[in-house]
Scaffold this motif. Structure first.
Motif, PDB file in Angstrom:
ATOM      1  N   ARG A  31       0.836  -1.209   0.000  1.00 33.98           N
ATOM      2  CA  ARG A  31       0.000   0.000   0.000  1.00 33.98           C
ATOM      3  C   ARG A  31       0.866   1.253   0.000  1.00 33.98           C
ATOM      4  NH1 ARG A  31      -2.935  -1.073   4.241  1.00 33.98           N
ATOM      5  NH2 ARG A  31      -1.457  -0.111   5.650  1.00 33.98           N
ATOM      6  N   ASP A  32       1.893   1.299   0.818  1.00 34.14           N
ATOM      7  CA  ASP A  32       2.748   2.480   0.908  1.00 34.14           C
ATOM      8  C   ASP A  32       3.513   2.745  -0.388  1.00 34.14           C
ATOM      9  OD1 ASP A  32       1.863   2.810   3.482  1.00 34.14           O
ATOM     10  OD2 ASP A  32       3.697   2.056   4.422  1.00 34.14           O
ATOM     11  N   HIS A  33       3.866   1.680  -1.118  1.00 31.55           N
ATOM     12  CA  HIS A  33       4.629   1.834  -2.361  1.00 31.55           C
ATOM     13  C   HIS A  33       3.754   1.732  -3.607  1.00 31.55           C
ATOM     14  CE1 HIS A  33       8.688   2.123  -0.803  1.00 31.55           C
ATOM     15  NE2 HIS A  33       8.336   1.243   0.112  1.00 31.55           N
ATOM     16  N   ARG A  34       2.474   1.493  -3.404  1.00 30.39           N
ATOM     17  CA  ARG A  34       1.528   1.367  -4.514  1.00 30.39           C
ATOM     18  C   ARG A  34       1.962   0.280  -5.508  1.00 30.39           C
ATOM     19  NH1 ARG A  34       1.990   6.688  -3.193  1.00 30.39           N
ATOM     20  NH2 ARG A  34       0.080   7.762  -2.591  1.00 30.39           N
ATOM     21  N   VAL A  35       2.255  -0.898  -4.964  1.00 26.23           N
ATOM     22  CA  VAL A  35       2.632  -2.055  -5.773  1.00 26.23           C
ATOM     23  C   VAL A  35       1.756  -3.242  -5.358  1.00 26.23           C
ATOM     24  CG1 VAL A  35       5.013  -1.304  -6.129  1.00 26.23           C
ATOM     25  CG2 VAL A  35       4.466  -2.766  -4.189  1.00 26.23           C
ATOM     26  N   ALA A  36       1.837  -4.326  -6.116  1.00 27.80           N
ATOM     27  CA  ALA A  36       1.074  -5.528  -5.798  1.00 27.80           C
ATOM     28  C   ALA A  36       1.610  -6.189  -4.524  1.00 27.80           C
ATOM     29  CB  ALA A  36       1.136  -6.509  -6.958  1.00 27.80           C
ATOM     30  N   VAL A  37       0.730  -6.841  -3.797  1.00 28.77           N
ATOM     31  CA  VAL A  37       1.095  -7.497  -2.539  1.00 28.77           C
ATOM     32  C   VAL A  37       1.915  -8.764  -2.783  1.00 28.77           C
ATOM     33  CG1 VAL A  37       0.179  -8.649  -0.480  1.00 28.77           C
ATOM     34  CG2 VAL A  37      -0.945  -6.612  -1.362  1.00 28.77           C
ATOM     35  N   ALA A  90      11.850  14.539   4.252  1.00 30.00           N
ATOM     36  CA  ALA A  90      10.570  14.710   3.540  1.00 30.00           C
ATOM     37  C   ALA A  90      10.183  13.423   2.811  1.00 30.00           C
ATOM     38  CB  ALA A  90      10.658  15.870   2.560  1.00 30.00           C
ATOM     39  N   ASP A  91      11.155  12.763   2.214  1.00 32.01           N
ATOM     40  CA  ASP A  91      10.873  11.499   1.522  1.00 32.01           C
ATOM     41  C   ASP A  91      10.529  10.393   2.514  1.00 32.01           C
ATOM     42  OD1 ASP A  91      11.316  12.694  -0.920  1.00 32.01           O
ATOM     43  OD2 ASP A  91      13.379  11.950  -1.107  1.00 32.01           O
ATOM     44  N   ARG A  92      11.216  10.360   3.651  1.00 37.96           N
ATOM     45  CA  ARG A  92      10.902   9.352   4.678  1.00 37.96           C
ATOM     46  C   ARG A  92       9.463   9.500   5.164  1.00 37.96           C
ATOM     47  NH1 ARG A  92      15.352   9.666   9.161  1.00 37.96           N
ATOM     48  NH2 ARG A  92      16.590  10.899   7.734  1.00 37.96           N
ATOM     49  N   GLU A  93       9.035  10.742   5.365  1.00 32.73           N
ATOM     50  CA  GLU A  93       7.661  10.960   5.834  1.00 32.73           C
ATOM     51  C   GLU A  93       6.645  10.514   4.786  1.00 32.73           C
ATOM     52  OE1 GLU A  93       7.710  15.099   6.863  1.00 32.73           O
ATOM     53  OE2 GLU A  93       8.485  14.691   8.871  1.00 32.73           O
ATOM     54  N   ARG A  94       7.002  10.644   3.503  1.00 33.87           N
ATOM     55  CA  ARG A  94       6.107  10.220   2.428  1.00 33.87           C
ATOM     56  C   ARG A  94       6.108   8.703   2.286  1.00 33.87           C
ATOM     57  NH1 ARG A  94       7.442   8.755  -2.315  1.00 33.87           N
ATOM     58  NH2 ARG A  94       9.500   9.725  -2.258  1.00 33.87           N
TER      59      ARG A  94
END
Length: 109
Positions: A31-37, A90-94
Motif C-alpha cells: 500500500r505504501d509503495h503502490r505495488v502488488a502485494v 521529507a521522503d521518509r515521511e512520504r
C-alpha cells in the motif's frame, strides 16, 4: 540504493519498511509503495526461509520481524540504517506514513 546489494527493489522496500516499523505486514508495504502485494509477500517469505526474518500469525495475517537469533541481522540492520538515514526527511515521511497519532509535543524525529 540497496537494489544492487539485495538484487531487486522489492527486497529493498520490504527491508527498509521493516527497519522503520520494527514489524510489517506485506499489504502495508504494498500500500505504501503502490505495488502488488504478491511480490512483497514472496520476498518476505524468501527472507524467512533464509532465517533473516521470522513471521507470526495475527488472525489470518502474517506479520514479519527480524530474527533476533540470526547472525546476519546485526550487519544487515547496520546497512539498512545507513540507507535509511540517507533518505531525506521529507521522503521518509512520504514513504513511511505514520500508523498512529503522534503524542502531543513529541518531536518529529
Amino acid at each position: 540504493m540497496l537494489e544492487g546489494i539485495f538484487g531487486n527493489r522489492t527486497a529493498e522496500k520490504a527491508l527498509l519498511h521493516l527497519f522503520h516499523y520494527g514489524e510489517i505486514h506485506p499489504s502495508a508495504v504494498a500500500r505504501d509503495h503502490r505495488v502488488a502485494v504478491d511480490p512483497i509477500r514472496r520476498q518476505l517469505e524468501r527472507f524467512e526461509r533464509s532465517g533473516v526474518l521470522v513471521a507470526r500469525s495475527v488472525g489470518r495475517a502474517r506479520v514479519y520481524a527480524f530474527n533476533p537469533k540470526s547472525p546476519y541481522v546485526r550487519p544487515l540492520r547496520e546497512i539498512l540504517r545507513i540507507a535509511y538515514e540517507s533518505i531525506p526527511l521529507a521522503d521518509r515521511e512520504r514513504i513511511f506514513p505514520r500508523r498512529r497519532p503522534r503524542a502531543k509535543g513529541k518531536p518529529v524525529l
